[in-house]
Every structure is written in C-alpha cells, then in structure tokens.
Design a protein around this motif. Sequence first.
Motif, PDB file in Angstrom:
ATOM      1  N   GLU A  84       0.947  -1.189   0.102  1.00  0.00           N
ATOM      2  CA  GLU A  84       0.097   0.012  -0.072  1.00  0.00           C
ATOM      3  C   GLU A  84       0.832   1.041  -0.022  1.00  0.00           C
ATOM      4  O   GLU A  84       0.638   2.238  -0.504  1.00  0.00           O
ATOM      5  CB  GLU A  84      -0.869  -0.051   1.266  1.00  0.00           C
ATOM      6  CG  GLU A  84      -1.802  -1.296   1.277  1.00  0.00           C
ATOM      7  CD  GLU A  84      -2.488  -1.224   2.370  1.00  0.00           C
ATOM      8  OE1 GLU A  84      -3.805  -2.090   2.513  1.00  0.00           O
ATOM      9  OE2 GLU A  84      -2.291  -0.816   3.598  1.00  0.00           O
ATOM     10  N   PHE A  85       1.931   1.166   0.869  1.00  0.00           N
ATOM     11  CA  PHE A  85       2.955   2.275   0.783  1.00  0.00           C
ATOM     12  C   PHE A  85       3.525   2.585  -0.427  1.00  0.00           C
ATOM     13  O   PHE A  85       3.538   3.527  -0.923  1.00  0.00           O
ATOM     14  CB  PHE A  85       3.958   1.997   1.838  1.00  0.00           C
ATOM     15  CG  PHE A  85       4.991   3.238   1.869  1.00  0.00           C
ATOM     16  CD1 PHE A  85       4.451   4.599   2.267  1.00  0.00           C
ATOM     17  CD2 PHE A  85       6.178   3.148   1.799  1.00  0.00           C
ATOM     18  CE1 PHE A  85       5.375   5.791   2.117  1.00  0.00           C
ATOM     19  CE2 PHE A  85       7.242   4.225   1.802  1.00  0.00           C
ATOM     20  CZ  PHE A  85       6.753   5.585   2.118  1.00  0.00           C
ATOM     21  N   ALA A  86       3.763   1.469  -1.232  1.00  0.00           N
ATOM     22  CA  ALA A  86       4.533   1.441  -2.582  1.00  0.00           C
ATOM     23  C   ALA A  86       3.520   2.180  -3.426  1.00  0.00           C
ATOM     24  O   ALA A  86       3.678   3.058  -4.367  1.00  0.00           O
ATOM     25  CB  ALA A  86       4.651   0.140  -3.131  1.00  0.00           C
ATOM     26  N   LYS A  87       2.252   1.738  -3.690  1.00  0.00           N
ATOM     27  CA  LYS A  87       1.073   2.616  -4.318  1.00  0.00           C
ATOM     28  C   LYS A  87       0.827   3.996  -3.838  1.00  0.00           C
ATOM     29  O   LYS A  87       0.821   4.824  -4.998  1.00  0.00           O
ATOM     30  CB  LYS A  87      -0.263   1.706  -4.058  1.00  0.00           C
ATOM     31  CG  LYS A  87      -0.291   0.435  -4.525  1.00  0.00           C
ATOM     32  CD  LYS A  87      -1.596  -0.307  -4.496  1.00  0.00           C
ATOM     33  CE  LYS A  87      -1.448  -1.795  -4.917  1.00  0.00           C
ATOM     34  NZ  LYS A  87      -2.710  -2.421  -4.526  1.00  0.00           N
ATOM     35  N   TRP A  88       1.139   4.380  -2.823  1.00  0.00           N
ATOM     36  CA  TRP A  88       0.973   5.675  -1.931  1.00  0.00           C
ATOM     37  C   TRP A  88       2.199   6.349  -2.781  1.00  0.00           C
ATOM     38  O   TRP A  88       1.859   7.443  -3.238  1.00  0.00           O
ATOM     39  CB  TRP A  88       0.915   5.727  -0.600  1.00  0.00           C
ATOM     40  CG  TRP A  88       0.979   6.970  -0.048  1.00  0.00           C
ATOM     41  CD1 TRP A  88      -0.320   7.829   0.192  1.00  0.00           C
ATOM     42  CD2 TRP A  88       1.865   7.887   0.252  1.00  0.00           C
ATOM     43  NE1 TRP A  88      -0.225   8.881   0.779  1.00  0.00           N
ATOM     44  CE2 TRP A  88       1.196   9.121   1.049  1.00  0.00           C
ATOM     45  CE3 TRP A  88       3.399   7.878   0.443  1.00  0.00           C
ATOM     46  CZ2 TRP A  88       1.986  10.049   1.431  1.00  0.00           C
ATOM     47  CZ3 TRP A  88       4.059   8.884   0.885  1.00  0.00           C
ATOM     48  CH2 TRP A  88       3.375   9.947   1.411  1.00  0.00           C
ATOM     49  N   MET A  89       3.251   5.746  -2.631  1.00  0.00           N
ATOM     50  CA  MET A  89       4.571   6.480  -3.488  1.00  0.00           C
ATOM     51  C   MET A  89       4.197   6.809  -4.895  1.00  0.00           C
ATOM     52  O   MET A  89       4.560   7.576  -5.395  1.00  0.00           O
ATOM     53  CB  MET A  89       5.681   5.566  -2.990  1.00  0.00           C
ATOM     54  CG  MET A  89       6.464   5.801  -1.672  1.00  0.00           C
ATOM     55  SD  MET A  89       6.723   7.180  -1.079  1.00  0.00           S
ATOM     56  CE  MET A  89       7.837   7.892  -2.528  1.00  0.00           C
ATOM     57  N   ALA A  90       3.838   5.920  -5.476  1.00  0.00           N
ATOM     58  CA  ALA A  90       3.514   5.808  -7.213  1.00  0.00           C
ATOM     59  C   ALA A  90       2.448   7.137  -7.205  1.00  0.00           C
ATOM     60  O   ALA A  90       2.514   7.852  -8.211  1.00  0.00           O
ATOM     61  CB  ALA A  90       2.919   4.563  -7.533  1.00  0.00           C
ATOM     62  N   ASN A  91       1.540   7.221  -6.368  1.00  0.00           N
ATOM     63  CA  ASN A  91       0.673   8.387  -6.511  1.00  0.00           C
ATOM     64  C   ASN A  91       1.238   9.602  -6.317  1.00  0.00           C
ATOM     65  O   ASN A  91       1.303  10.584  -6.973  1.00  0.00           O
ATOM     66  CB  ASN A  91      -0.386   8.322  -5.646  1.00  0.00           C
ATOM     67  CG  ASN A  91      -1.215   9.512  -5.660  1.00  0.00           C
ATOM     68  OD1 ASN A  91      -1.384  10.270  -4.870  1.00  0.00           O
ATOM     69  ND2 ASN A  91      -2.485   9.275  -6.542  1.00  0.00           N
TER      70      ASN A  91
END
Length: 157
Positions: A84-91
Amino acid sequence: MKITLIVVGKTVEKYYIAAINNYMERLKHYIAFNIEVIPELKNTKNLREEQQKEKEGELILKALQPTDHIVLLDEHGFEFRSVEFAKWMANKMQTVNKRLVFIIGGPYGFAPAIYQTAHEKISLSKMTFSHQMIRLIFVEQLYRAFSILNNSPYHHE
C-alpha cells in the motif's frame, strides 16, 4: 520529484549509519533521496518539553520550502502495509512536483506549527521505536516501496 527525510539530531550508532547508507545507495537507482539533519538543541535541561518542541519546530520550518509536500512520521498517522505504501508513493510521484519531505521529530514529537504545516501523517508502526532506529526502518521501507514498484525481487508476497 526528490524525496527528503528531515531528522532532528545526527544518527550516532555506527551500525545504523552503515545500514542507512546501504539503503540510500540502493535508492539512487530509483529516485533522488537525501537526509537533512537539524542540529540537536543544546542546553535543553532548562527547557520544558513544549519549549524544546517549539525550538526544534522553528529549525524544521527553516529547512522547508513553500512547494514541499510535507509528511510527518507520527505515531497517530495513517498506517500502510508495504504494498500500500508503494502504491501511495507511486501516486505521490505523479502528484508532487518538487520535494516530498518526510520528517522525524525530536524526542517529544512535533510543535503545533509543524502539525499545521504538514499535509499528511504516516505511522510506521503501532510500536514505539527509538528515533535512531526509525530512520533505518523508514529508509528500508522507502527502498522496499521502490523495489515493489519496479518488480525487483527484494520484496516477496
């Protein structure tokens, strides 16, 4: 986008320094990342907790730029799983133009002015860790996020 981690006081333990430097070197393959150290206050025995937070807050505010997106690493922040943190970083890579700034406060937390300046708060755990250790945990999770986004074998499901 650049990522900056602002910390209060130097990392002193050699094993933390070595591990942090290892992950910083790995992160270079993915993104510009640096750590800015706010000097520890001197003669704090005569300061109350609130006074110490205020003085640290003033120094942190001086390190910030008007265009920064500010994220506090705070025990009351939102918790992510690593993916989830990776997806947040992508955003954030798509929406933050200049610097994404994460801040680890001093021993007593953040001054009210820092909370007012921040855009978001993230908690790395419900457990309490030393300020020295949380630096390593954060840098490792940042590296893990980028390895997830780049399909590196570092992260396993």
